[in-house]
Structure formats: structure tokens, C-alpha cells
Design a protein around this motif. Structure first.
Motif, short mmCIF file in Angstrom:
data_model
loop_
_atom_site.label_atom_id
_atom_site.label_comp_id
_atom_site.label_asym_id
_atom_site.label_seq_id
_atom_site.Cartn_x
_atom_site.Cartn_y
_atom_site.Cartn_z
N THR A 81 0.84 -1.19 0.00
CA THR A 81 0.00 0.00 0.00
C THR A 81 0.88 1.24 0.00
OG1 THR A 81 -0.13 -0.16 2.42
CG2 THR A 81 -1.95 -1.10 1.14
N THR A 82 0.37 2.32 -0.56
CA THR A 82 1.16 3.55 -0.72
C THR A 82 0.71 4.60 0.29
OG1 THR A 82 1.36 3.11 -3.09
CG2 THR A 82 1.84 5.35 -2.34
N PRO A 83 1.66 5.14 1.07
CA PRO A 83 1.29 6.17 2.05
C PRO A 83 0.74 7.42 1.39
CG PRO A 83 3.50 5.29 2.48
CD PRO A 83 3.08 4.79 1.13
N GLU A 93 -4.46 4.61 3.07
CA GLU A 93 -3.66 3.39 3.05
C GLU A 93 -4.37 2.26 3.80
OE1 GLU A 93 1.02 2.11 3.59
OE2 GLU A 93 0.34 4.02 4.40
N HIS A 133 2.36 5.91 8.14
CA HIS A 133 2.76 4.93 7.12
C HIS A 133 3.28 3.65 7.76
CE1 HIS A 133 6.84 6.62 7.74
NE2 HIS A 133 7.31 5.58 7.09
N LYS A 137 -0.13 0.27 8.11
CA LYS A 137 0.27 -1.07 7.64
C LYS A 137 0.09 -2.10 8.75
CE LYS A 137 3.53 0.31 3.99
NZ LYS A 137 3.32 1.78 4.02
#
Length: 309
Positions: A81-83, A93, A133, A137
Motif C-alpha cells: 500500500t502507498t502512504p 492506506e 505509514h 500497515k
């Protein structure tokens, strides 16, 4: 018949590393066909993948309907996943990760491999609350575990590319390269050559899912202090260095906006309680090496990328 693995972030550092590792592995390249997920299937990096036989699909991670088409038929999925860098309060995210997990569960995916990290807020006892971030996650990992989908969690270390791409090692007017951090010279940074090595850990997990399911793999070559980072930099490049420990406010001033706070607390977390809470890398290295893989050392990375400094 080859099984399908769907790889998110196919043209990024992590997804790209996974695809390269599968294509270069004699066993996995026969066992799997690859579907890459990227936002723009027309960009040059995507076209290179197409020529290598990778199927490419564009997907909207906010839309489960879009994700169903992307994941349908997959035996395995690699998810990164992209911050939402610099967007205070964004939970994008977290939403993206949960959406993919839900769709993968519904599609009957047999092995989800997620690029995860630790929960900074939790592990710091609430002292550090601004590193989404990491936290998001960790929350996605917790959610994946809660819904019961078979999964492995690969936790990337501190990117070696930070020193080449973001100017963390900066040459001054006197020719000396300065490394400025808001932590002491003995803080432990678990360095990883992300583009080269992330895929190795994923490949090892795919080669032995029965042993990797439910586990966390720490993707890092070793723990490096700033003192060791600079000593090895000098040894490889012949250039002089200095380490400067700066106060928190000064460090935040280097990076404006919410991202400054996030990067500050990210580094304070590395100092205490530690990026992986001080856990040993040995089990992850042993698992990697059983399948013929080795992590890239800082010295090796420097030798390969001397021209970037």
C-alpha cells in the motif's frame, strides 16, 4: 497449469522487485504466471513488463468492484500500500489494504503476502503518534489476521535508496558528506536494498508457504549505526564524512508540513524502541538462505551505486 499471482505496485520498487524475483527463479517462473497491478499501464516501466509476459491491469484500490476484476482467479497476491504522504489525517492506506484483503478473502486467494510494518503508536506506548505509514500497515496486518486469510508478512527495513534518492548523505562546500539525524550515532537502522531484495523474501515465502504462513519476515541486511554507515561509505567511496545529531525542531524544519513530524517520529522510533523492537534478523536470513538468496549489504549497495554520490 500455472497458478496466478497478482502483484500490486508492479512498476514500483517493491512490486517490481517481486516480479523480477519470480521471473528469475527457475521454480517460481514455471509455477506462476504474473498479473501486475499499476495505475498507468501505458508508462514505459509497464511496457517493459508486458514484453516480459506480465499481464497488466489498472485498478482503483478505493473500489472493491475494481479490485474483484484485478484479483479474480489469483492463487497468490502480493500487496503493498502507498502512504498518503503529507496528507494529515488520511486513512487511504488503511482503506486500500482492507479492501484488497476483503476481496482476496472472497476470491479464495490461498496466499496473501503483505508488505507490513510495526505499529509505532502502540510500540512506543503512545509517545510517537504521527507515523501513519507504519501504523496503517500494522492495522492492515492485524485486519488480515482477523479475517483468517492465509498470509505472510514481509516487513521492509530502512531503504538504502534514502541516501541516494533523498540526499540524506549531502556533500558540503568543503567536500565532506554530512549525515544529519535527530538520533544518536548508535541508533540501529536495519538497511535494505529494497529494489534488489524485497522480492527475494517474497520468493522465499512463495517457495515454502507452509512454513511462512502467519510469520513476519524482516527484510533487512543488518542493523547499521550512523557511525557504521559513514565508516563503510568512506571505505567504499574514499570520500570524507561527518555525522551531526540535530534537535527535533531543526530536523522538522528540513521537511515542511505534516511529513516533517512523521519523518521525525519515524527516526525517534528507530532509536527507541527500535525499528523491529530490536528483534534479531537471523531467522529471516536463515529462511532466505535456504532458498539460495542473500541480502545485499550496505557495502555492496555502495559499490553498485558509487556514481550517484
Amino acid at each position: 497449469m500455472a497458478k496466478l499471482i497478482t502483484v500490486f505496485g508492479a512498476t514500483g520498487q517493491q512490486g517490481g522487485s517481486v516480479i523480477r524475483a519470480i521471473l528469475q527463479d527457475d521454480t517460481l517462473s514455471k509455477e506462476f504466471k504474473i498479473r501486475g497491478i499499476t495505475r498507468d499501464i501505458l508508462k514505459p516501466a509497464a511496457q517493459v513488463l508486458l514484453k516480459q509476459g506480465v499481464e497488466l491491469i489498472s485498478a482503483d484500490m478505493n473500489s472493491k468492484e475494481s479490485l474483484i476484476k484485478a484479483i479474480q482467479g489469483s492463487y497468490s497476491v502480493f500487496l503493498v500500500t502507498t502512504p498518503a504522504w503529507g496528507v494529515a489525517g488520511s486513512d487511504a492506506e488503511l482503506v486500500h489494504g482492507k479492501n484488497v484483503a476483503d476481496v482476496a478473502k472472497e476470491a479464495g486467494v490461498q496466499h496473501l503476502i503483505f508488505s507490513s510494518l510495526l505499529d509505532v503508536t502502540k510500540e512506543s506506548g503512545g509517545r510517537l503518534k504521527h507515523v501513519p505509514h507504519f501504523d496503517h500497515k500494522a492495522h492492515v496486518e492485524q485486519y488480515i489476521r482477523s479475517i483468517g486469510i492465509p498470509a505472510t508478512f514481509v516487513l521492509p527495513g530502512y531503504f538504502m535508496t534514502n541516501y541516494t534518492s533523498f540526499g540524506m548523505l549531502r556533500k558540503g562546500d568543503d567536500g565532506v558528506y554530512t549525515l544529519a539525524y535527530p538520533v544518536g550515532k548508535d541508533a540501529q537502522f536495519p538497511l535494505v536494498d529494497i529494489a534488489s531484495d524485497l522480492g527475494k523474501y517474497v520468493a522465499a515465502a512463495l517457495r515454502n508457504p507452509s512454513e511462512s504462513l502467519g510469520t513476519q519476515l524482516f527484510a533487512a541486511a543488518d542493523y547499521y549505526t550512523p557511525a557504521r554507515i559513514l565508516a563503510e561509505f568512506e571505505e567504499v567511496t574514499g570520500k570524507k564524512t561527518r555525522f551531526v545529531q540535530v534537535d527535533s525542531e531543526t530536523y522538522k524544519s528540513f521537511i515542511p508540513g505534516p511529513m516533517g513530524e512523521e519523518m521525525l517520529e519515524n527516526h525517534l522510533f528507530i532509536e527507541s524502541p527500535g525499528y523491529y523492537k530490536g528483534q534479531s534478523l537471523k531467522d529471516s536470513h536463515d529462511f532466505l538462505e535456504r532458498f539460495g538468496f542473500q541480502s545485499t549489504t550496505w557495502k555492496a549497495y555502495l559499490k553498485e551505486n558509487k556514481s550517484l554520490f
